[in-house]
Design a protein around this motif. Structure first.
Motif, PDB file in Angstrom:
ATOM      1  N   ARG A  25       0.829  -1.212   0.000  1.00  0.00           N
ATOM      2  CA  ARG A  25       0.000   0.000   0.000  1.00  0.00           C
ATOM      3  C   ARG A  25       0.858   1.254   0.000  1.00  0.00           C
ATOM      4  N   TYR A  26       0.485   2.171  -0.903  1.00  0.00           N
ATOM      5  CA  TYR A  26       1.142   3.480  -0.980  1.00  0.00           C
ATOM      6  C   TYR A  26       0.103   4.527  -0.613  1.00  0.00           C
ATOM      7  N   ASP A  27       0.425   5.388   0.356  1.00  0.00           N
ATOM      8  CA  ASP A  27      -0.548   6.330   0.901  1.00  0.00           C
ATOM      9  C   ASP A  27      -0.762   7.542   0.003  1.00  0.00           C
ATOM     10  N   SER A  28      -1.100   7.267  -1.235  1.00  0.00           N
ATOM     11  CA  SER A  28      -1.399   8.330  -2.187  1.00  0.00           C
ATOM     12  C   SER A  28      -1.979   7.697  -3.444  1.00  0.00           C
ATOM     13  N   GLN A  29      -2.545   8.508  -4.325  1.00  0.00           N
ATOM     14  CA  GLN A  29      -3.074   8.002  -5.586  1.00  0.00           C
ATOM     15  C   GLN A  29      -1.925   7.822  -6.590  1.00  0.00           C
ATOM     16  N   VAL A  30      -1.879   6.646  -7.240  1.00  0.00           N
ATOM     17  CA  VAL A  30      -0.871   6.360  -8.262  1.00  0.00           C
ATOM     18  C   VAL A  30      -1.619   6.035  -9.552  1.00  0.00           C
ATOM     19  N   LEU A  31      -1.343   6.774 -10.602  1.00  0.00           N
ATOM     20  CA  LEU A  31      -2.104   6.618 -11.839  1.00  0.00           C
ATOM     21  C   LEU A  31      -1.501   5.603 -12.803  1.00  0.00           C
ATOM     22  N   SER A  32      -0.173   5.550 -12.903  1.00  0.00           N
ATOM     23  CA  SER A  32       0.401   4.684 -13.937  1.00  0.00           C
ATOM     24  C   SER A  32       1.559   3.818 -13.443  1.00  0.00           C
ATOM     25  N   GLN A  59      -8.254   3.934  -3.494  1.00  0.00           N
ATOM     26  CA  GLN A  59      -9.310   4.388  -2.593  1.00  0.00           C
ATOM     27  C   GLN A  59      -9.093   5.867  -2.293  1.00  0.00           C
ATOM     28  N   TYR A  60     -10.176   6.630  -2.413  1.00  0.00           N
ATOM     29  CA  TYR A  60     -10.118   8.045  -2.033  1.00  0.00           C
ATOM     30  C   TYR A  60     -11.452   8.389  -1.387  1.00  0.00           C
ATOM     31  N   SER A  61     -11.417   8.823  -0.151  1.00  0.00           N
ATOM     32  CA  SER A  61     -12.655   9.161   0.548  1.00  0.00           C
ATOM     33  C   SER A  61     -12.417  10.311   1.513  1.00  0.00           C
ATOM     34  N   VAL A  62     -13.470  11.086   1.736  1.00  0.00           N
ATOM     35  CA  VAL A  62     -13.435  12.195   2.685  1.00  0.00           C
ATOM     36  C   VAL A  62     -14.602  12.016   3.633  1.00  0.00           C
ATOM     37  N   GLY A  63     -14.330  12.001   4.928  1.00  0.00           N
ATOM     38  CA  GLY A  63     -15.389  11.848   5.926  1.00  0.00           C
ATOM     39  C   GLY A  63     -14.946  12.344   7.274  1.00  0.00           C
ATOM     40  N   ASN A  64     -15.864  13.016   7.971  1.00  0.00           N
ATOM     41  CA  ASN A  64     -15.562  13.560   9.306  1.00  0.00           C
ATOM     42  C   ASN A  64     -14.308  14.435   9.297  1.00  0.00           C
ATOM     43  N   GLY A  65     -14.161  15.187   8.196  1.00  0.00           N
ATOM     44  CA  GLY A  65     -13.019  16.088   8.109  1.00  0.00           C
ATOM     45  C   GLY A  65     -11.695  15.388   7.860  1.00  0.00           C
ATOM     46  N   ARG A  66     -11.756  14.052   7.570  1.00  0.00           N
ATOM     47  CA  ARG A  66     -10.516  13.287   7.359  1.00  0.00           C
ATOM     48  C   ARG A  66     -10.490  12.742   5.932  1.00  0.00           C
ATOM     49  N   THR A  67      -9.368  12.880   5.281  1.00  0.00           N
ATOM     50  CA  THR A  67      -9.189  12.370   3.931  1.00  0.00           C
ATOM     51  C   THR A  67      -8.382  11.079   3.956  1.00  0.00           C
ATOM     52  N   GLU A  68      -8.900  10.041   3.273  1.00  0.00           N
ATOM     53  CA  GLU A  68      -8.161   8.780   3.154  1.00  0.00           C
ATOM     54  C   GLU A  68      -7.876   8.538   1.679  1.00  0.00           C
ATOM     55  N   SER A  69      -6.607   8.372   1.363  1.00  0.00           N
ATOM     56  CA  SER A  69      -6.205   8.190  -0.026  1.00  0.00           C
ATOM     57  C   SER A  69      -5.045   7.204  -0.102  1.00  0.00           C
TER      58      SER A  69
END
Length: 234
Positions: A30-37, A59-69
């Motif tokens: 798992r890499y804690d960021s979005q990877v496109l290619s 995975q990219y989500s925003v909830g309760n003021g927290r961003t998970e990517s």
């Protein structure tokens, strides 16, 4: 789930650290960021493991003021030998994951009567002269429907290998009907001493239950079986 984490953005996770030699292992990087290619280099895994499949998800989500990517790479691995194996550190961009130790035990013989899928390994001689032909036969017995059968290429240092034949037949053992996939090799040892014939991996997928009346076969569970290793006097 067993996990190893460091301060870096890259983490490695395995579903277990102890398994039998005919079982598979799932590795998640798992890499804690979005990877496109791009993706990490997984070549180092192939020293101890065969990479059977690899899938990427994001995975990219925003909830309760927290961003998970994050971006996950899920790999199905089959061990190449028994003993203490190592999933090495994986490098990606400027980050590196921790290595993970894996224990692989010798699987109990799977060709006991009544097994739905098992292998048999036969040799026509226990000792040969240099350059004398030795006939090796691998058989896969299955009483269930399989698809996408794959047999690892045979490699034997110190011997010339010629694939002699491959055929398929049915055999009834006890109260079960089996389809037998038989592959024969002619081996010609080039040096005297001990000739080690390694175990090879045979993999296939069980046909899904919902595909009985379907034109397209769906894939069910993946099955992994190892042939028996042999040692010959030359």
């Amino acid at each position: 789930t067993i996990s190893t984490q460091s301060w870096a953005k890259l983490t490695a996770t395995v579903d277990r650290t102890v398994l039998d030699s005919n079982e598979t292992l799932q590795l998640t990087v798992r890499y804690d960021s979005q990877v496109l290619s791009s993706e990490p280099k997984f070549d180092a895994l192939e020293r101890d493991f065969k990479i059977l499949s690899k899938n990427r998800s994001q995975q990219y989500s925003v909830g309760n003021g927290r961003t998970e990517s994050y971006t996950d790479w899920k790999l199905t691995l089959a061990p190449k030998r028994i003993g203490q194996l190592l999933i090495p550190s994986i490098k990606f961009k400027k980050d590196i994951s921790d290595a993970i130790e894996i224990t692989v035990r010798k699987a109990s013989p799977s060709n006991a009567s009544g097994q739905p899928v098992y292998t048999e390994t036969l040799i026509d001689k226990s000792a040969v002269y240099v350059q004398e032909q030795l006939l090796l036969t691998h058989r896969l017995y299955t009483s269930i429907q399989l698809t996408d059968l794959s047999i690892e290429e045979l490699s034997i240092p110190g011997a010339i290998i010629q694939k002699a034949s491959q055929n398929q037949f049915r055999k009834r053992i006890g109260s079960r009907d089996y389809i037998v996939v038989e592959t024969k090799y002619a081996l010609f040892p080039q040096t005297s001493g001990k000739l080690d014939i390694p175990a090879t991996v045979i993999s296939a997928y069980q046909v899904g239950n919902n595909s009985q009346n379907s034109f397209f076969r769906s894939r069910g569970n993946q099955l992994i079986r190892n042939t028996e290793a042999k040692t010959i006097d030359v």
